[in-house]
Design a protein around this motif. Structure first.
Motif, PDB file in Angstrom:
ATOM      1  N   ALA A 194       0.831  -1.212   0.000  1.00  0.00           N
ATOM      2  CA  ALA A 194       0.000   0.000   0.000  1.00  0.00           C
ATOM      3  C   ALA A 194       0.863   1.258   0.000  1.00  0.00           C
ATOM      4  CB  ALA A 194      -0.929  -0.010   1.209  1.00  0.00           C
ATOM      5  N   PHE A 195       1.961   1.245   0.753  1.00  0.00           N
ATOM      6  CA  PHE A 195       2.847   2.400   0.794  1.00  0.00           C
ATOM      7  C   PHE A 195       3.485   2.648  -0.569  1.00  0.00           C
ATOM      8  CE2 PHE A 195       4.085   4.020   5.171  1.00  0.00           C
ATOM      9  CZ  PHE A 195       2.866   3.671   5.737  1.00  0.00           C
ATOM     10  N   ARG A 196       3.901   1.582  -1.243  1.00  0.00           N
ATOM     11  CA  ARG A 196       4.559   1.733  -2.541  1.00  0.00           C
ATOM     12  C   ARG A 196       3.592   2.244  -3.604  1.00  0.00           C
ATOM     13  NH1 ARG A 196      10.074   1.731  -2.822  1.00  0.00           N
ATOM     14  NH2 ARG A 196      10.007   0.772  -4.889  1.00  0.00           N
ATOM     15  N   GLN A 197       2.308   1.969  -3.443  1.00  0.00           N
ATOM     16  CA  GLN A 197       1.315   2.390  -4.424  1.00  0.00           C
ATOM     17  C   GLN A 197       0.608   3.684  -4.042  1.00  0.00           C
ATOM     18  OE1 GLN A 197      -1.323  -0.989  -4.731  1.00  0.00           O
ATOM     19  NE2 GLN A 197       0.352  -2.401  -5.228  1.00  0.00           N
ATOM     20  N   ALA A 198       0.958   4.266  -2.912  1.00  0.00           N
ATOM     21  CA  ALA A 198       0.240   5.436  -2.399  1.00  0.00           C
ATOM     22  C   ALA A 198       0.562   6.699  -3.197  1.00  0.00           C
ATOM     23  CB  ALA A 198       0.590   5.653  -0.922  1.00  0.00           C
ATOM     24  N   ASP A 199      -0.342   7.660  -3.079  1.00  0.00           N
ATOM     25  CA  ASP A 199      -0.121   8.992  -3.656  1.00  0.00           C
ATOM     26  C   ASP A 199       0.884   9.723  -2.768  1.00  0.00           C
ATOM     27  OD1 ASP A 199      -0.191  11.551  -4.636  1.00  0.00           O
ATOM     28  OD2 ASP A 199      -2.354  11.828  -4.416  1.00  0.00           O
ATOM     29  N   LEU A 200       2.076  10.011  -3.307  1.00  0.00           N
ATOM     30  CA  LEU A 200       3.151  10.583  -2.494  1.00  0.00           C
ATOM     31  C   LEU A 200       3.331  12.075  -2.714  1.00  0.00           C
ATOM     32  CD1 LEU A 200       5.852   7.760  -2.779  1.00  0.00           C
ATOM     33  CD2 LEU A 200       4.075   8.074  -1.045  1.00  0.00           C
ATOM     34  N   ARG A 201       2.334  12.723  -3.313  1.00  0.00           N
ATOM     35  CA  ARG A 201       2.422  14.176  -3.446  1.00  0.00           C
ATOM     36  C   ARG A 201       2.484  14.815  -2.059  1.00  0.00           C
ATOM     37  NH1 ARG A 201      -2.640  15.237  -7.281  1.00  0.00           N
ATOM     38  NH2 ARG A 201      -3.391  13.547  -5.903  1.00  0.00           N
ATOM     39  N   CYS A 202       3.319  15.817  -1.933  1.00  0.00           N
ATOM     40  CA  CYS A 202       3.524  16.447  -0.621  1.00  0.00           C
ATOM     41  C   CYS A 202       2.220  17.062  -0.119  1.00  0.00           C
ATOM     42  CB  CYS A 202       4.606  17.527  -0.729  1.00  0.00           C
ATOM     43  SG  CYS A 202       5.145  18.159   0.877  1.00  0.00           S
ATOM     44  N   PRO A 203       1.758  16.681   1.074  1.00  0.00           N
ATOM     45  CA  PRO A 203       0.524  17.256   1.625  1.00  0.00           C
ATOM     46  C   PRO A 203       0.623  18.772   1.770  1.00  0.00           C
ATOM     47  CG  PRO A 203       1.195  15.320   2.868  1.00  0.00           C
ATOM     48  CD  PRO A 203       2.331  15.646   1.953  1.00  0.00           C
ATOM     49  N   ASP A 204      -0.510  19.444   1.608  1.00  0.00           N
ATOM     50  CA  ASP A 204      -0.528  20.907   1.656  1.00  0.00           C
ATOM     51  C   ASP A 204       0.064  21.440   2.961  1.00  0.00           C
ATOM     52  OD1 ASP A 204      -1.708  20.919  -0.822  1.00  0.00           O
ATOM     53  OD2 ASP A 204      -3.753  21.152  -0.063  1.00  0.00           O
ATOM     54  N   ALA A 205      -0.252  20.769   4.071  1.00  0.00           N
ATOM     55  CA  ALA A 205       0.244  21.241   5.368  1.00  0.00           C
ATOM     56  C   ALA A 205       1.757  21.154   5.451  1.00  0.00           C
ATOM     57  CB  ALA A 205      -0.390  20.431   6.499  1.00  0.00           C
ATOM     58  N   ASN A 273      10.801  26.420  14.993  1.00  0.00           N
ATOM     59  CA  ASN A 273      11.069  25.363  14.008  1.00  0.00           C
ATOM     60  C   ASN A 273      10.395  24.042  14.368  1.00  0.00           C
ATOM     61  OD1 ASN A 273      12.806  25.093  16.222  1.00  0.00           O
ATOM     62  ND2 ASN A 273      14.359  24.004  15.039  1.00  0.00           N
ATOM     63  N   VAL A 274       9.380  24.106  15.226  1.00  0.00           N
ATOM     64  CA  VAL A 274       8.600  22.926  15.590  1.00  0.00           C
ATOM     65  C   VAL A 274       7.172  23.123  15.093  1.00  0.00           C
ATOM     66  CG1 VAL A 274       7.646  21.571  17.497  1.00  0.00           C
ATOM     67  CG2 VAL A 274      10.023  22.338  17.573  1.00  0.00           C
ATOM     68  N   HIS A 275       6.647  22.116  14.382  1.00  0.00           N
ATOM     69  CA  HIS A 275       5.339  22.235  13.736  1.00  0.00           C
ATOM     70  C   HIS A 275       4.492  21.015  14.073  1.00  0.00           C
ATOM     71  CE1 HIS A 275       7.343  25.303  11.167  1.00  0.00           C
ATOM     72  NE2 HIS A 275       8.349  24.445  11.236  1.00  0.00           N
ATOM     73  N   TYR A 276       3.368  21.250  14.744  1.00  0.00           N
ATOM     74  CA  TYR A 276       2.438  20.168  15.036  1.00  0.00           C
ATOM     75  C   TYR A 276       1.270  20.274  14.070  1.00  0.00           C
ATOM     76  CZ  TYR A 276      -1.060  17.299  17.404  1.00  0.00           C
ATOM     77  OH  TYR A 276      -2.008  16.357  17.681  1.00  0.00           O
ATOM     78  N   LEU A 277       1.102  19.254  13.216  1.00  0.00           N
ATOM     79  CA  LEU A 277       0.079  19.289  12.173  1.00  0.00           C
ATOM     80  C   LEU A 277      -1.170  18.503  12.546  1.00  0.00           C
ATOM     81  CD1 LEU A 277       2.357  18.853   9.019  1.00  0.00           C
ATOM     82  CD2 LEU A 277       1.736  20.944  10.263  1.00  0.00           C
ATOM     83  N   GLY A 278      -1.192  17.913  13.742  1.00  0.00           N
ATOM     84  CA  GLY A 278      -2.355  17.140  14.149  1.00  0.00           C
ATOM     85  C   GLY A 278      -2.392  15.777  13.465  1.00  0.00           C
ATOM     86  N   PRO A 279      -3.488  15.043  13.639  1.00  0.00           N
ATOM     87  CA  PRO A 279      -3.588  13.721  13.021  1.00  0.00           C
ATOM     88  C   PRO A 279      -3.869  13.823  11.528  1.00  0.00           C
ATOM     89  CG  PRO A 279      -5.611  14.247  14.177  1.00  0.00           C
ATOM     90  CD  PRO A 279      -4.660  15.376  14.468  1.00  0.00           C
ATOM     91  N   CYS A 280      -3.589  12.755  10.816  1.00  0.00           N
ATOM     92  CA  CYS A 280      -3.916  12.682   9.401  1.00  0.00           C
ATOM     93  C   CYS A 280      -4.548  11.329   9.114  1.00  0.00           C
ATOM     94  CB  CYS A 280      -2.678  12.901   8.534  1.00  0.00           C
ATOM     95  SG  CYS A 280      -1.547  11.482   8.477  1.00  0.00           S
ATOM     96  N   PRO A 281      -5.340  11.207   8.068  1.00  0.00           N
ATOM     97  CA  PRO A 281      -5.893   9.893   7.703  1.00  0.00           C
ATOM     98  C   PRO A 281      -4.769   8.908   7.396  1.00  0.00           C
ATOM     99  CG  PRO A 281      -6.978  11.671   6.492  1.00  0.00           C
ATOM    100  CD  PRO A 281      -5.800  12.282   7.168  1.00  0.00           C
ATOM    101  N   TYR A 282      -5.023   7.637   7.686  1.00  0.00           N
ATOM    102  CA  TYR A 282      -3.977   6.638   7.473  1.00  0.00           C
ATOM    103  C   TYR A 282      -3.488   6.627   6.030  1.00  0.00           C
ATOM    104  CZ  TYR A 282      -1.611   2.163   7.136  1.00  0.00           C
ATOM    105  OH  TYR A 282      -0.671   1.181   6.905  1.00  0.00           O
ATOM    106  N   GLU A 283      -4.371   6.902   5.079  1.00  0.00           N
ATOM    107  CA  GLU A 283      -3.998   6.874   3.670  1.00  0.00           C
ATOM    108  C   GLU A 283      -2.956   7.936   3.329  1.00  0.00           C
ATOM    109  OE1 GLU A 283      -7.088   7.062   4.823  1.00  0.00           O
ATOM    110  OE2 GLU A 283      -7.657   4.945   4.522  1.00  0.00           O
ATOM    111  N   GLN A 284      -2.854   8.987   4.151  1.00  0.00           N
ATOM    112  CA  GLN A 284      -1.890  10.056   3.881  1.00  0.00           C
ATOM    113  C   GLN A 284      -0.548   9.855   4.584  1.00  0.00           C
ATOM    114  OE1 GLN A 284      -3.464  13.984   4.572  1.00  0.00           O
ATOM    115  NE2 GLN A 284      -5.310  13.602   3.375  1.00  0.00           N
ATOM    116  N   VAL A 285      -0.461   8.850   5.456  1.00  0.00           N
ATOM    117  CA  VAL A 285       0.791   8.618   6.182  1.00  0.00           C
ATOM    118  C   VAL A 285       1.972   8.419   5.238  1.00  0.00           C
ATOM    119  CG1 VAL A 285       2.008   7.015   7.714  1.00  0.00           C
ATOM    120  CG2 VAL A 285      -0.302   7.779   8.292  1.00  0.00           C
TER     121      VAL A 285
END
Length: 392
Positions: A194-205, A273-285
């Protein structure tokens, strides 16, 4: 395959299925994909839950739903448990156990119970399954909320279990010697395909945060070494430390401990220089992992339930050939050739600096091969083999 259709596997755990993506969901959903009849339950409601939103929204009568091929128990609230009233509690467990047996194997037949926490020992007594598998995924005796009642239940479970599983062999060190010899190791894995096939575009955050990005992807709780992380962030203001995941710092054994951990976390977050982005859906990990230059798992090394555990996301960066740096937990030491281990502040700074300038295709390939050989599919291969041995 025929084995899974002959026998139902009923898994019992404290964590809801539709919550954090843990090893249980990976293992059980893949067992179901291979043809096993798998059901999952978090047990009956308790009277102490009456004020919660989940209890208010629960149906009066139990029902079920499906997810990833697994039958999920939806417990009813008509007869909740009461630990302070033993007879009432036994009646509530028996009533719910009857529903679970019908849910797991409507046509009857042998039942296999996969128990993920000693608190479910009353269900073992009520269901009287043909086989019992106890999977200790954490060092429960060191975890918040552990008590003498659970200790007695675990002792009974160790005696009854046909198979004992542990996320790491070190986790079973506290078991009596006669049980320790029966433990089989089943570490956490990675969803390699699943990781190898995932969409790896950089998340907006993440796009808005300049490189180099040092990522800590996963649950934020008492196991993280906040003091060490603050030292690293202060020592290298040009690095951006990114945290992604749910925060559970309030779920600690004492109010004082919760206040201390929360204060350290808040102080860490104040750094520019510390950034907390909160949780993300598993598909975006996978996208978050792939777009951080370095991924770290900075754990405290003093006593806690995590010390003998196996990091859930250890292999995630390795899928992409990226560097992973971890505290020197005993369970991680066998992977030192592909995972950098760091103890002191100097160790951490040096490991991150080397990872940022590394350009070694052979090392990247070794990481990918390690991740592939430690996929969740490989873990299910082992688990399925052990279950088939029981059925034979």
């Amino acid at each position: 395959m025929s084995y899974g259709r002959q026998t139902a596997v009923l898994a019992l755990d404290l964590n809801p299925w539709h919550g954090r993506r843990l090893g249980r969901q990976h293992l059980l959903s893949k067992l179901a994909q291979r043809g096993w009849d798998v059901a999952y339950s978090t047990g009956a409601y308790s009277l102490w839950q009456r004020g919660t939103e989940a209890f208010r929204r629960a149906p009066w009568w139990p029902s079920n739903e499906m997810a990833e091929g697994v039958t999920l128990d939806v417990p009813g609230k008509l007869l909740p448990r009461s630990h302070s009233r033993p007879y009432w509690d036994a009646l509530a467990v028996a009533w719910h156990a009857g529903h679970l047996r019908r849910l797991a194997k409507p046509g009857g037949g042998p039942l296999m119970l996969l128990v993920y926490h000693p608190a479910f020992w009353p269900y073992v007594e009520a269901l009287k399954p043909r086989w019992v598998v106890y999977h200790a995924y954490d060092d429960f005796a060191r975890a918040p909320g552990w008590n003498k009642r659970w200790a007695r239940m675990e002792a009974a479970l160790l005696e009854r279990a046909d198979v004992l599983l542990a996320t790491s062999l070190h986790m079973a060190d506290r078991f009596p010697e006669e049980h320790r010899r029966r433990v089989r190791e089943l570490p956490n894995g990675v969803d390699f395909e699943a990781f190898r096939q995932a969409d790896l575009r950089c998340p907006d955050a993440l796009v808005r945060i300049p490189a180099p990005r040092v990522g800590s992807i996963g649950t934020i709780n008492h196991k993280l070494d906040m003091q060490r992380l603050r030292e690293l962030a202060e020592a290298r203001p040009q690095w951006n430390f990114v945290f992604v995941g749910n925060s559970y710092l309030e779920s600690l054994p004492s109010e004082a401990e919760a206040r201390d951990s929360y204060a350290l976390w808040q102080a860490l977050r104040q750094l520019p220089n510390v950034h907390y982005l909160g949780p993300c859906p598993y598909e975006q990990v996978p996208a978050y992992v792939a777009n951080c230059e370095v991924n770290i798992a900075c754990y405290r090394l003093e006593g806690g339930w995590w010390v003998h555990g196996f990091p859930l996301k250890l292999f995630d960066p390795l899928v992409f050939g990226k560097a992973a740096i971890c505290s020197p937990l005993k369970s991680v030491e066998p992977y030192a050739e592909v995972v950098d281990l760091a103890r002191t502040k100097e160790d951490w700074l040096g490991a991150i600096e080397r990872a940022l300038v590394e350009d070694d295709p052979a090392r990247a390939r070794a990481r990918i091969e390690c991740a592939q050989s430690n996929s969740w599919n490989s873990r299910v291969d082992k688990l399925e083999g052990w279950l088939q041995d029981l059925l034979r």
